[in-house]
Design a protein around this motif. Structure first.
Motif, PDB file in Angstrom:
ATOM      1  N   VAL A 272       0.839  -1.192   0.000  1.00 54.96           N
ATOM      2  CA  VAL A 272       0.000   0.000   0.000  1.00 54.96           C
ATOM      3  C   VAL A 272       0.877   1.246   0.000  1.00 54.96           C
ATOM      4  CG1 VAL A 272      -1.916  -1.124   1.166  1.00 54.96           C
ATOM      5  CG2 VAL A 272      -0.155  -0.018   2.537  1.00 54.96           C
ATOM      6  N   ASP A 273       0.248   2.373  -0.396  1.00 55.80           N
ATOM      7  CA  ASP A 273       0.895   3.688  -0.365  1.00 55.80           C
ATOM      8  C   ASP A 273       2.162   3.741  -1.214  1.00 55.80           C
ATOM      9  OD1 ASP A 273      -1.053   4.648   1.349  1.00 55.80           O
ATOM     10  OD2 ASP A 273       0.032   4.008   3.126  1.00 55.80           O
ATOM     11  N   VAL A 274       2.174   3.004  -2.316  1.00 54.73           N
ATOM     12  CA  VAL A 274       3.268   3.080  -3.277  1.00 54.73           C
ATOM     13  C   VAL A 274       2.666   3.504  -4.607  1.00 54.73           C
ATOM     14  CG1 VAL A 274       5.054   1.832  -4.521  1.00 54.73           C
ATOM     15  CG2 VAL A 274       4.624   1.318  -2.116  1.00 54.73           C
ATOM     16  N   ALA A 275       3.106   4.659  -5.119  1.00 55.83           N
ATOM     17  CA  ALA A 275       2.519   5.210  -6.330  1.00 55.83           C
ATOM     18  C   ALA A 275       3.082   4.527  -7.569  1.00 55.83           C
ATOM     19  CB  ALA A 275       2.781   6.714  -6.395  1.00 55.83           C
ATOM     20  N   GLY A 276       2.335   4.677  -8.678  1.00 52.40           N
ATOM     21  CA  GLY A 276       2.676   4.029  -9.934  1.00 52.40           C
ATOM     22  C   GLY A 276       4.075   4.261 -10.458  1.00 52.40           C
ATOM     23  N   PRO A 277       4.614   5.499 -10.412  1.00 56.89           N
ATOM     24  CA  PRO A 277       5.955   5.723 -10.963  1.00 56.89           C
ATOM     25  C   PRO A 277       7.048   4.902 -10.301  1.00 56.89           C
ATOM     26  CG  PRO A 277       4.803   7.802 -10.684  1.00 56.89           C
ATOM     27  CD  PRO A 277       3.946   6.757 -10.051  1.00 56.89           C
ATOM     28  N   ARG A 278       6.825   4.416  -9.084  1.00 60.46           N
ATOM     29  CA  ARG A 278       7.837   3.620  -8.400  1.00 60.46           C
ATOM     30  C   ARG A 278       7.680   2.128  -8.668  1.00 60.46           C
ATOM     31  NH1 ARG A 278       7.344   4.573  -2.387  1.00 60.46           N
ATOM     32  NH2 ARG A 278       9.012   3.011  -2.382  1.00 60.46           N
ATOM     33  N   VAL A 279       6.685   1.752  -9.432  1.00 59.09           N
ATOM     34  CA  VAL A 279       6.397   0.340  -9.657  1.00 59.09           C
ATOM     35  C   VAL A 279       6.707  -0.027 -11.107  1.00 59.09           C
ATOM     36  CG1 VAL A 279       4.600  -1.420  -9.682  1.00 59.09           C
ATOM     37  CG2 VAL A 279       4.617   0.316  -7.881  1.00 59.09           C
ATOM     38  N   THR A 280       7.443  -1.113 -11.283  1.00 57.56           N
ATOM     39  CA  THR A 280       7.754  -1.619 -12.615  1.00 57.56           C
ATOM     40  C   THR A 280       7.381  -3.094 -12.677  1.00 57.56           C
ATOM     41  OG1 THR A 280       9.625  -0.088 -12.829  1.00 57.56           O
ATOM     42  CG2 THR A 280       9.567  -1.986 -14.322  1.00 57.56           C
ATOM     43  N   PRO A 283       8.030  -9.308 -16.765  1.00 54.17           N
ATOM     44  CA  PRO A 283       7.903 -10.768 -16.795  1.00 54.17           C
ATOM     45  C   PRO A 283       9.267 -11.441 -16.722  1.00 54.17           C
ATOM     46  CG  PRO A 283       7.560  -9.854 -18.987  1.00 54.17           C
ATOM     47  CD  PRO A 283       7.697  -8.685 -18.051  1.00 54.17           C
ATOM     48  N   VAL A 284       9.411 -12.364 -15.794  1.00 49.98           N
ATOM     49  CA  VAL A 284      10.657 -13.111 -15.628  1.00 49.98           C
ATOM     50  C   VAL A 284      10.306 -14.591 -15.544  1.00 49.98           C
ATOM     51  CG1 VAL A 284      12.663 -13.526 -14.161  1.00 49.98           C
ATOM     52  CG2 VAL A 284      11.777 -11.197 -14.425  1.00 49.98           C
ATOM     53  N   ALA A 285      10.845 -15.378 -16.490  1.00 51.53           N
ATOM     54  CA  ALA A 285      10.576 -16.821 -16.537  1.00 51.53           C
ATOM     55  C   ALA A 285       9.079 -17.110 -16.548  1.00 51.53           C
ATOM     56  CB  ALA A 285      11.248 -17.520 -15.360  1.00 51.53           C
ATOM     57  N   GLY A 286       8.338 -16.254 -17.245  1.00 51.04           N
ATOM     58  CA  GLY A 286       6.899 -16.452 -17.344  1.00 51.04           C
ATOM     59  C   GLY A 286       6.101 -15.941 -16.173  1.00 51.04           C
ATOM     60  N   LEU A 287       6.773 -15.359 -15.163  1.00 54.89           N
ATOM     61  CA  LEU A 287       6.075 -14.835 -13.988  1.00 54.89           C
ATOM     62  C   LEU A 287       6.173 -13.315 -13.963  1.00 54.89           C
ATOM     63  CD1 LEU A 287       7.391 -17.305 -11.256  1.00 54.89           C
ATOM     64  CD2 LEU A 287       5.159 -17.361 -12.392  1.00 54.89           C
ATOM     65  N   PRO A 288       5.063 -12.628 -13.659  1.00 52.84           N
ATOM     66  CA  PRO A 288       5.114 -11.165 -13.577  1.00 52.84           C
ATOM     67  C   PRO A 288       5.712 -10.731 -12.239  1.00 52.84           C
ATOM     68  CG  PRO A 288       2.884 -11.927 -13.139  1.00 52.84           C
ATOM     69  CD  PRO A 288       3.701 -13.150 -13.461  1.00 52.84           C
ATOM     70  N   LEU A 289       6.894 -10.146 -12.282  1.00 49.48           N
ATOM     71  CA  LEU A 289       7.517  -9.629 -11.070  1.00 49.48           C
ATOM     72  C   LEU A 289       7.279  -8.133 -10.981  1.00 49.48           C
ATOM     73  CD1 LEU A 289      10.975 -11.449 -10.810  1.00 49.48           C
ATOM     74  CD2 LEU A 289       8.796 -12.032  -9.731  1.00 49.48           C
ATOM     75  N   MET A 290       6.928  -7.686  -9.797  1.00 47.93           N
ATOM     76  CA  MET A 290       6.719  -6.269  -9.580  1.00 47.93           C
ATOM     77  C   MET A 290       7.902  -5.708  -8.803  1.00 47.93           C
ATOM     78  SD  MET A 290       3.568  -4.201  -7.780  1.00 47.93           S
ATOM     79  CE  MET A 290       4.019  -4.702  -6.117  1.00 47.93           C
ATOM     80  N   TYR A 291       8.642  -4.820  -9.435  1.00 46.24           N
ATOM     81  CA  TYR A 291       9.778  -4.168  -8.783  1.00 46.24           C
ATOM     82  C   TYR A 291       9.307  -2.837  -8.200  1.00 46.24           C
ATOM     83  CZ  TYR A 291      12.735  -7.464 -11.353  1.00 46.24           C
ATOM     84  OH  TYR A 291      13.302  -8.603 -11.852  1.00 46.24           O
ATOM     85  N   VAL A 292       9.715  -2.572  -6.977  1.00 46.11           N
ATOM     86  CA  VAL A 292       9.361  -1.312  -6.322  1.00 46.11           C
ATOM     87  C   VAL A 292      10.641  -0.510  -6.101  1.00 46.11           C
ATOM     88  CG1 VAL A 292       8.292  -0.223  -4.319  1.00 46.11           C
ATOM     89  CG2 VAL A 292       7.398  -2.400  -5.190  1.00 46.11           C
ATOM     90  N   ASP A 293      10.753   0.620  -6.782  1.00 42.32           N
ATOM     91  CA  ASP A 293      11.934   1.468  -6.630  1.00 42.32           C
ATOM     92  C   ASP A 293      11.947   2.110  -5.253  1.00 42.32           C
ATOM     93  OD1 ASP A 293      12.611   0.889  -9.231  1.00 42.32           O
ATOM     94  OD2 ASP A 293      11.646   2.693 -10.044  1.00 42.32           O
TER      95      ASP A 293
END
Length: 500
Positions: A272-280, A283-293
Motif C-alpha cells: 500500500v501507499d506506493v505510487a505508480g511511478p515507483r512500480v515496474t 515478466p521473468v521466466a513467465g512470472l510477472p515480477l513487480m519491482y518497487v523502486d
C-alpha cells in the motif's frame, strides 16, 4: 456487451423480481460510464475549441498564414490542432473508467497528453520549416489545459455527490479467503467516492456456504463460478485477493473466462501507499515480477521543486503584501504582544529552524497551556495534539486560523529554504521525539505550508491516518501532485474543513 438497465438512472443499483432482486438475490449495478464519458468528451471538445479559437482570434486575422516553406492558414492549423488534441486525450486513455472520478491519474494524463502534443507540434514545425507564432501557442496551450482540468474537476465534483448518495458505482465480484475478502469489502465500501460496490463474493469451496454473507455481501459460489457470477450480476470487475487456493493457473483461466465480457480482472496486493511511478512490472521466466523502486530524496526533481517553491513564494509575497500589512496592523492593534510568533520547529533531516506565524493567541499563551489541558481532561500530550477549544486564541486570531491566514508569514520560511510550499507540517522537538519509525519518514523532505494531511481533513483526521498520508506524500510526490494539492488547499481553506 454489458447490459444497461435504464430503470436505474445514474448507475443506481437496479433490481428485478418481487423483492427488488434477481433470482440470486443480488443487486445489479447498471453501467453509467458510457454516457459519463460521452459528456467528458463533449466538455473536452468545447474547452479545446474555445482555447484554440481564442488564440486564433487574439493573434491573427482571417487571412493569416504560417510563414515558412510550408504555409497553411492558421485556421487550418487550428482545426488540425483541435482534432489532434482530442486524439491525444483519447490515446492516453484519460477517460478510462478505471481512473475517472478519483486520484490524480486522470488529471496527470490530461496534462501529459497536452504537453506531449505541443512538443510534437514544435518538432513537426521545425522539420517542415513552419514558423508557427509563439504567441498563438502560448495562448492555446495554457488556456486549453486550464479549461480541460477545470472541466474534469467540475464533473468529478458532480460524480462525488452522486457517489456520496450511493449512485454511479461500479459493481465488483470479490474472490479470496473470507478474512481477506472481508477486509477488501470494508475498504471499498468505506470509500464510496472510489466508486466500487461489491455485489457478490466467491469463496474457496468448504469455507463458507453459498447464501451466507461476508461483510453484508452474499456468497454466490466458489472461485470456479466467478466468471459466470460476474456476468449474472453485471459486474464491471472481478477482484482477486491473496489466497493459497488461487494459483497462477486459476487466475489465468479466470482471465480466459472473462474474455470478451467487458469485465476487468483486478489483482489486489498487500503493498500500500506506493505510487505508480515507483512500480515496474517485468515478466521473468513467465512470472510477472513487480519491482518497487526505493524512494528518492535528491535529484533533478527536487531542484525543480526548490525553484518552483522560491519563485511561487516570491510571487505570492509581492501579490499578498497589502494583505500581510493589513493583518499585521490588525493583530498589533487588537491585542498585546508581538505581531509575529516565532517558534523553533524541526525540518528536513532533523534540522532546527524558526517558523513564523501571525500571532493568534494571547501574549502569555505558553504559561496557560497547563490550564487548557486540564480543562480538556488531557494529562499527557502526544504528537500532533491540538486543543479543540482553546481560550487562549484571540478573536482576531480565531478568524485568522479559520482561513489559515496566520500561516502566511511562512512564505518567508520558504524563501529562506527552511520550508516548501507543499510537504508535511513541521513540528516541535518534543513531538518529534515521540515519532515511531513510520513518522520519522516525515523528516526526509522539507516541511510545507500545506500537505496531503491538511487538504484531506486537517484536524478532523486521526493521527494514524494523517501520518500515513504524510509518509505516502514523502515517498511518492511529484511536482504535478504539488499543483493539485495547492489547488485543493485553496478549496479546504474556503470550506474551513477541519480548521480550529
Amino acid at each position: 456487451m454489458v447490459e444497461t438497465h435504464t430503470s436505474a438512472p445514474y448507475g443506481r443499483s437496479a433490481r428485478t423480481g418481487p423483492q427488488g432482486a434477481d433470482a440470486a438475490g443480488v443487486e445489479r449495478v447498471a453501467p453509467w460510464w458510457p454516457w459519463y464519458v460521452a459528456r467528458l468528451t463533449i466538455t473536452d471538445a468545447v474547452a479545446i475549441v474555445v482555447a484554440v479559437g481564442v488564440a486564433y482570434v487574439v493573434r491573427f486575422d482571417s487571412t493569416a498564414a504560417v510563414s515558412g516553406d510550408f504555409s497553411p492558414s492558421y485556421l487550418a492549423v487550428s482545426g488540425v490542432l483541435a482534432v489532434a488534441w482530442l486524439t491525444a486525450l483519447a490515446a492516453t486513455r484519460s477517460r478510462d473508467r478505471r481512473i475517472i472520478g478519483t486520484g490524480p491519474v486522470e488529471y496527470s494524463r490530461v496534462y501529459s497528453a497536452t504537453w506531449r502534443l505541443f512538443a510534437v507540434v514544435a518538432i513537426v514545425a521545425y522539420l517542415l520549416k513552419m514558423d508557427v507564432g509563439r504567441g498563438y501557442l502560448a495562448i492555446a496551450a495554457p488556456l486549453g489545459l486550464a479549461m480541460l482540468l477545470a472541466g474534469r474537476y467540475g464533473w468529478r465534483q458532480w460524480l462525488h455527490r452522486q457517489r456520496d448518495a450511493g449512485r454511479m458505482q461500479l459493481g465488483v465480484v470479490v474472490i479470496g479467503h473470507r478474512q481477506k475478502v472481508d477486509r477488501l469489502i470494508r475498504d471499498l465500501h468505506g470509500s464510496p467516492r472510489a466508486g466500487y460496490t461489491v455485489v457478490g463474493v466467491c469463496i474457496p469451496s468448504g469455507e463458507v456456504a453459498v447464501g451466507e454473507t461476508v461483510a453484508g455481501v452474499p456468497v454466490l459460489g466458489s472461485m470456479e463460478d466467478a466468471a459466470r457470477i460476474a456476468g449474472t450480476t453485471h459486474a464491471s470487475a472481478v477482484a482477486v485477493t491473496g489466497s493459497d487456493a488461487i494459483t497462477a493457473d486459476t487466475v489465468r483461466r479466470l482471465g480466459w473466462d472473462l474474455e470478451k465480457s467487458h469485465v476487468d480482472l483486478a489483482l489486489t496486493l498487500s503493498l500500500v501507499d506506493v505510487a505508480g511511478p515507483r512500480v515496474t512490472m517485468q515478466p521473468v521466466a513467465g512470472l510477472p515480477l513487480m519491482y518497487v523502486d526505493e524512494p528518492q530524496f535528491t535529484g533533478a526533481k527536487y531542484v525543480a521543486k526548490t525553484v518552483f517553491d522560491w519563485t511561487a513564494a516570491a510571487f505570492l509575497v509581492v501579490l499578498l503584501s497589502p494583505v500581510l500589512v493589513v493583518i499585521a496592523a490588525v493583530v498589533a492593534s487588537t491585542s498585546r504582544g508581538p505581531v509575529l510568533y516565532a517558534q523553533e520547529r524541526i525540518g528536513k533531516d532533523g534540522r532546527h529552524f524558526r517558523m513564523y506565524k501571525f500571532r493568534s493567541m494571547v501574549a502569555d499563551a505558553h504559561d496557560r497551556l497547563a490550564d487548557v489541558l486540564a480543562a480538556e481532561g488531557v494529562t499527557e500530550v502526544g504528537p500532533f495534539y491540538k486543543p479543540r477549544h482553546d481560550p487562549r486564541i484571540t478573536p482576531v486570531g480565531r478568524v485568522l486560523r479559520r482561513y489559515s491566514l496566520d500561516e502566511l508569514p511562512q512564505l518567508f520560511n520558504v524563501l529562506r529554504g527552511d520550508m516548501s510550499l507543499v510537504g508535511p507540517r513541521p513540528q516541535i522537538a518534543e513531538e518529534v521525539a515521540r515519532y515511531d519509525r513510520t513518522a520519522q519518514r516525515r523528516l526526509r523532505v522539507k516541511p510545507g505550508l500545506t500537505g496531503l494531511w491538511q487538504v484531506s481533513g486537517r484536524s478532523d483526521l486521526s493521527v494514524e491516518a494523517g501520518v500515513r498520508m504524510d509518509v505516502s506524500y514523502v515517498e511518492n510526490w511529484t511536482l504535478f501532485n504539488d499543483f493539485l494539492l495547492l489547488a485543493r488547499t485553496a478549496k479546504a481553506v474556503l470550506m474551513r474543513n477541519g480548521a480550529y
